[in-house]
Design an enzyme around this catalytic site. Structure first.
Site, PDB file in Angstrom:
ATOM      1  N   GLU B 368       0.846  -1.200   0.000  1.00  0.00           N
ATOM      2  CA  GLU B 368       0.000   0.000   0.000  1.00  0.00           C
ATOM      3  C   GLU B 368       0.871   1.235   0.000  1.00  0.00           C
ATOM      4  O   GLU B 368       0.571   2.229  -0.650  1.00  0.00           O
ATOM      5  CB  GLU B 368      -0.906  -0.013   1.241  1.00  0.00           C
ATOM      6  CG  GLU B 368      -1.972   1.075   1.258  1.00  0.00           C
ATOM      7  CD  GLU B 368      -1.567   2.347   2.006  1.00  0.00           C
ATOM      8  OE1 GLU B 368      -2.396   3.257   2.104  1.00  0.00           O
ATOM      9  OE2 GLU B 368      -0.407   2.448   2.481  1.00  0.00           O
ATOM     10  N   SER B 572     -25.085  27.071 -16.690  1.00  0.00           N
ATOM     11  CA  SER B 572     -26.229  26.858 -15.813  1.00  0.00           C
ATOM     12  C   SER B 572     -26.117  25.517 -15.106  1.00  0.00           C
ATOM     13  O   SER B 572     -25.702  24.524 -15.705  1.00  0.00           O
ATOM     14  CB  SER B 572     -27.512  26.902 -16.625  1.00  0.00           C
ATOM     15  OG  SER B 572     -28.557  26.308 -15.883  1.00  0.00           O
ATOM     16  N   ASP B 605     -30.168  -5.941  -5.677  1.00  0.00           N
ATOM     17  CA  ASP B 605     -29.289  -5.644  -6.814  1.00  0.00           C
ATOM     18  C   ASP B 605     -29.367  -4.161  -7.169  1.00  0.00           C
ATOM     19  O   ASP B 605     -28.361  -3.534  -7.485  1.00  0.00           O
ATOM     20  CB  ASP B 605     -29.663  -6.503  -8.024  1.00  0.00           C
ATOM     21  CG  ASP B 605     -29.007  -7.879  -7.969  1.00  0.00           C
ATOM     22  OD1 ASP B 605     -28.344  -8.183  -6.952  1.00  0.00           O
ATOM     23  OD2 ASP B 605     -29.143  -8.648  -8.939  1.00  0.00           O
ATOM     24  N   HIS B 628     -15.369   7.725 -10.816  1.00  0.00           N
ATOM     25  CA  HIS B 628     -16.568   8.032 -10.043  1.00  0.00           C
ATOM     26  C   HIS B 628     -16.901   9.500 -10.261  1.00  0.00           C
ATOM     27  O   HIS B 628     -16.087  10.366  -9.980  1.00  0.00           O
ATOM     28  CB  HIS B 628     -16.303   7.734  -8.567  1.00  0.00           C
ATOM     29  CG  HIS B 628     -17.534   7.527  -7.744  1.00  0.00           C
ATOM     30  ND1 HIS B 628     -18.510   8.476  -7.612  1.00  0.00           N
ATOM     31  CD2 HIS B 628     -17.957   6.459  -7.002  1.00  0.00           C
ATOM     32  CE1 HIS B 628     -19.465   8.014  -6.816  1.00  0.00           C
ATOM     33  NE2 HIS B 628     -19.157   6.782  -6.442  1.00  0.00           N
TER      34      HIS B 628
END
Lengths: 689, 689
Positions: B368, B572, B605, B628
């Site tokens: 890590e 906008s 689900d 994401h």
């Protein structure tokens, strides 16, 4: 269980009137008439009994000729006078004289402009043709207008190749060598292309992006649109299609070298390369007058649904386009009529109390002819749902392109289902009463080299399954009636994308009894019903394993045409073959476990997601929307389906790269990606925990 | 149903001995000792009773100091003599004098080299610091060596900023202003950083790529590896970290301007900017001697599994890293001990006949500290399975970084579960017997502005959840014990990544009773058990809706600091707010339907895939592995979680772009993508057919 034989009489009863109904008027994407047909389809699907039907609009970039400034090609003399002009329209077929809104032949999305210069003839305009022209014949097309014949590859690739070579315009013509069947009369006496007919078509290089201004996202009202300059795949040079009557005028006086025989078509001209005309006509130039406009236009998909009784969140999709260049007698309405009849048949079953296990989605796509826009925008709009829930997509473009036998292109996991189904369907051919479609097909197109069964091909592109299969990784297939590929060497079918694609050409020549369309309807409908209704999904991972092995061998053979470089650069396919072996074992074990299955849902999900496992979110190099590692259109011809397209393209580049080491490194990288993906697909078939 | 209170005595019983056991020896990623610990963990997890435990190796790029040519910083006089050398190691803490294999402080993946030149001090090395230096102070760092203090942003971003500014080397030091807590003694008398201590750490800019040589694919034996030159995120200049004792020597004689007060740390020097030293020392230069080697090295994840009884194809994952810079007393073993105890507790339950509904995966990640390598490679290896099957990922890095209260960062759909769970757990604080962890936490860190509840933060990056949450879109969260952010202004915790992170610092100062670690264990373990065992997934779409509204308001406010440009460029946010409204309605309807639910699997689900709906396969601009749309690390500090990162980054660029129109076009494009994504997420919550 749904049975194909039971459904035959009803599935086909109205194919003829349905086809007639939707081919009376031209219905180009974005026109009033195509909206009218959409509304009619919506209304009739609701009457047939679907649970819901909606119109789904998108605002996409389309392209139309300018009505007040028509497109044409001229030969101009040294004073600039137009001494020849190509025709502004095709001669209208009998019976349609009063029809308005027939769009003349044009290349959709052509750049505007009036380029003028010498012509160079470049055969089919393929990469290899331009190579031969430049390297062997020593001719540079910079600032020239190229003329190429239609056929062999997608027209958008011809345009791209011409642009890359530096041409300032490109003319495409239909040569009888490529658009005439032997011994057949031109329409209306037969089904060959008249000399005044020409092939419309878009000339984009979208690589799966959908609407050129909203790549990756649905073209909704609030969606950000790129400027035309930044749009995807729009050609920068004028492009125009002509028929062979006009082509003769451009070709007959051309000068320069006489080309090799395989560059010669069937016209009574010498097919000289140019540049420009012979000495006698040297002062004459060719001028293109192109005024086609790009325009953001509203299009409409019609989406109908039957809710699944037990698995409403699993979707089986039957989709085909509705928009046509003119009447769409073959393309697409022979296919749309099949969808319409399938919906009617499903509605009849619903009224008898039947309801499929899974949800069925029916789609009438718009603007396929402008780059698969309707289907791609809907795929983008629903990508997240489809990724989790779609079991399979069956495509329904033209149902007939010949009179010989069945043609099926599909993902390997559907092979077994296609064979099983066609054994239940009767041959539509005269004299084959009691013979199954499978036998009839098998007899005519045996898969000799590989196996004793009817040939099934890979999916390429060129129709609406593309976003579903190649971008999203949904198991997909298509079926139609086709010609005898061994004896009929013309491209697609002669009147393709011309005004002569009428209802009558189908009724008089292609399928007078409508039994061939009926057989196609039974295949398409049967696939949908079986995929939606079988408790266990009828997908076959073993077949995928067999195909992967075949593909791995064939891509290896291609690489092995460079045995020395393979040694020097240490290129090995071992990892790929090892991955294929892993996949084969996983598939075999999976189907063995199916024998003793106690978790239908878990295993069905494994089958459903198998196709998804071949998707690489990073996409192919430079083609972010082509993400299927096993199948993609060739970079050089979107109609051709390539296996291991990443490796294939890297090998193709070997020939042209200035840095062979770098090119071979890319081959190695692509082998590694293919091996990883096949291994990962194998993992999806192993027991889930 | 699992009950947190029942499990308390067993979950915590062995936290202390477990932590001690795994902190006796240095266990840097890629070393023999870290493999030994992996084997020990595998063996013990098997003994505890997991269904399976495997070691999963990858071969990734790591980076180590050269043992025969140590790294250091010198001040050299005009003859080139080294008149000062920074220390080669930290003073070893008491009791560890005989320990070998303590890696000295270094910047992993630093370029090699001996750059020599004048120093420039650039505060924290943030984008705004370099801006201020160049624009307001008029100082160019080209060909200079910059010195910056640690803190505020990820060290890799400091290095990137220095490279972009043209520096030829960068030195990072720990200033007491940022690494001392008031009134606390340095270790071993207290828990502050001694002057000889320094912060190790990698200086990559991976943006989620994992192994720099195999971005997007797992680093297996057959995987294609880029050359070091083409690797992702490797700095091109030498980098080195020092403690403040050494820093004083470099800073004390610096010349040039006196900086603004907010550039001044707590050392007894003037923090002059440079370039170079004062007149008296002008001829002296600074030289960096950096000989760190990059090396492809084998690492090992340990992966344990409990097979789900009813939904074996649904995964709940508890993962945390095992590799440490030295002993890892806090980072990561305080977290790894928690995982170990959770596995032991799960094994005990299994032996009593319990089996969770869903599959639980336990992971001990490797490397890590070198860029989240172990967890990212495994995510890449298993991406296709995880995408279809992973319900949630709970991260288990350091369990404690302060002595004040609980800290939770998680996706909004986990908020309710976290609150419900912490109400069942007892506060670990003295004098709070009978008080719940929720109350204790609420009292100390109320979410005042937004709601009366304990504060929960967004997930940023900097630990192993990244690939799961930000690349794959799996609901994720983390929990640990933390400091009082309002009063304790130092960065992370003082001894972070130094040799002083020992077992003893936890046992003597941070958590003498191990009750705080126990509370963290109950939160992490409780989340896992509830996610794996509840019939209905405990994920809350309403909470996501609330958060989206908050984020939309806050990104709009940021844009509205440019009111005029927003008018000029017609920017906008309406489409985004409309999408948030659609999502809110869909979420409310979804949870209403849950009340009368008859299809648990279908709705579970929908909940599982809700997080996935926020993934855009195209990724953020220039960051293909950050996909994401709602959450990503800031481009400028990977530790900070940004909402609507695409819009955020586009707004950040407004300030720096030479072409404001283009920059605002990008803002508009990103708003459109955000609106589309939120609308698409809303669609995933609507009835499936």
């Amino acid at each position: 269980m749904w049975n194909a034989a039971d459904e035959r009489p009803s599935v086909c009863a109205l194919l003829m009137p349905q086809l007639m109904k939707f081919t009376r008027l031209p219905h180009l994407a974005g026109t009033e008439q195509n909206l009218r047909y959409a509304e009619q389809i919506r209304d009739e699907w609701l009457e047939f009994g679907l649970d819901s039907v909606e119109m789904v609009p998108y605002d996409v970039l389309l392209s139309y000729p300018n009505k007040s400034q028509p497109n044409y090609i001229s030969i101009v003399d040294q004073l600039g006078n137009e001494v020849f002009n190509s025709s502004l329209a095709e001669p209208v077929p009998e019976g349609y004289e009063d029809t308005s809104n027939i769009v003349p032949p044009y290349s959709a999305f052509s750049a505007k402009g009036q380029p003028e210069g010498d012509l160079v003839y470049v055969n089919y305009g393929r990469t290899e043709d331009f190579f031969q022209l430049e390297r062997e014949m020593g001719i540079n097309v910079t600032e020239k207008i190229v003329i190429v014949r239609y056929g062999k590859i997608f027209r958008g690739n011809k345009v791209k190749n011409a642009m890359l070579a530096g041409a300032k315009g490109i003319i495409m013509f239909s040569d009888p060598a490529d658009y005439w069947a032997a011994g057949v009369q031109p329409y209306p006496a037969g089904w060959n292309l008249p000399g005044g007919g020409a092939q419309r078509g878009n000339v984009l290089n979208l690589n799966g992006a959908g609407d050129p201004l909203t790549p990756g996202y649905p073209a909704k009202d609030y969606t950000y649109r790129f400027s035309l300059e930044d749009g995807v795949g729009l050609p920068k040079i004028p492009v125009h299609p002509i028929g062979f009557h006009d082509a003769i005028h451009l070709l007959k006086n051309m000068g320069g070298q006489i080309p090799p025989n395989n560059w010669k078509g069937a016209l009574n001209v010498s097919y000289r390369i140019g540049p420009g005309f012979t000495d006698d006509f040297k002062s004459q130039k060719v001028r293109m007058n192109i005024n086609t406009d790009n325009k953001v236009t509203r299009i409409y998909n019609v989406i109908g649904r039957i809710r699944g009784a037990l698995e409403p969140d699993r979707y089986v999709i039957l989709g085909g386009h509705r928009d046509a260049w003119v009447f769409g007698g073959i393309d697409p309405m022979s296919g749309a009529a099949v969808v319409h009849e399938t919906v009617r048949s499903a509605g009849r079953l619903l009224s008898k109390g039947w309801r499929p296990r899974r949800t069925i989605v029916f789609a009438s796509w718009d603007a396929e002819e402008f780059g698969l826009l309707g289907s791609t925008e809907w795929a983008e709009d629903n990508a997240k749902l489809l990724q989790e829930r779609a079991v399979a997509y069956i495509n329904a473009d033209s149902a007939i392109e010949g009179m010989y036998t069945l043609r099926v292109d599909c993902t390997p996991s559907l092979h077994t289902l296609v064979y099983d189904l066609t054994k239940q369907i009767t041959s539509p051919e005269e004299g084959e009463e009691g013979v199954s479609l499978y036998e009839s097909w098998h007899k005519r197109d045996n898969w000799t080299n590989d196996r004793d069964a009817p040939r099934i091909s890979k999916l390429g592109s060129g129709s609406d399954f593309e976003a579903y299969f190649i971008r999203l990784g949904i198991a997909a297939g298509r079926a139609r009636y086709t010609k005898n590929k061994k004896t009929e060497r013309y491209s697609s079918y002669p009147v393709y994308h011309s005004v002569y694609e009428t209802f009558e050409i189908v009724e008089k020549f292609y399928d007078p009894t409508f039994k061939r369309l009926q057989a196609v309807a039974q295949v398409r409908g049967g696939l949908i019903f079986l995929l939606a209704d079988s408790q266990l999904l009828p997908l076959d991972a073993d077949q995928y394993a067999d195909s992967l092995r075949k593909y791995a061998h064939s891509i290896t053979q291609l690489a092995q045409t460079h045995p020395e470089e393979m040694k020097v650069y240490e290129v090995s396919f071992d990892s790929l073959f090892s991955a294929v072996e892993n996949f084969t074992v996983a598939a075999r074990d999976f189907h063995e476990r199916l024998q003793t299955l106690n978790r239908v849902r878990v295993m069905n999900d494994q089958l459903m997601y198998l196709e998804r496992a071949f998707i690489d979110p990073l996409g192919l190099p430079g083609r972010p929307f082509y993400r299927h590692v096993i199948f993609a259109p060739s970079s050089h011809n979107k109609y051709a389906g390539m296996s291991f397209p990443g490796i294939y393209d890297a090998l193709f580049d070997i020939e042209h790269s200035a840095d062979p080491q770098k090119a071979w490194e890319e081959v190695k990288r692509q082998i590694s990606i293919a091996a990883f993906t096949v291994n990962a697909a194998a993992m999806t078939l192993t027991p889930p925990a």
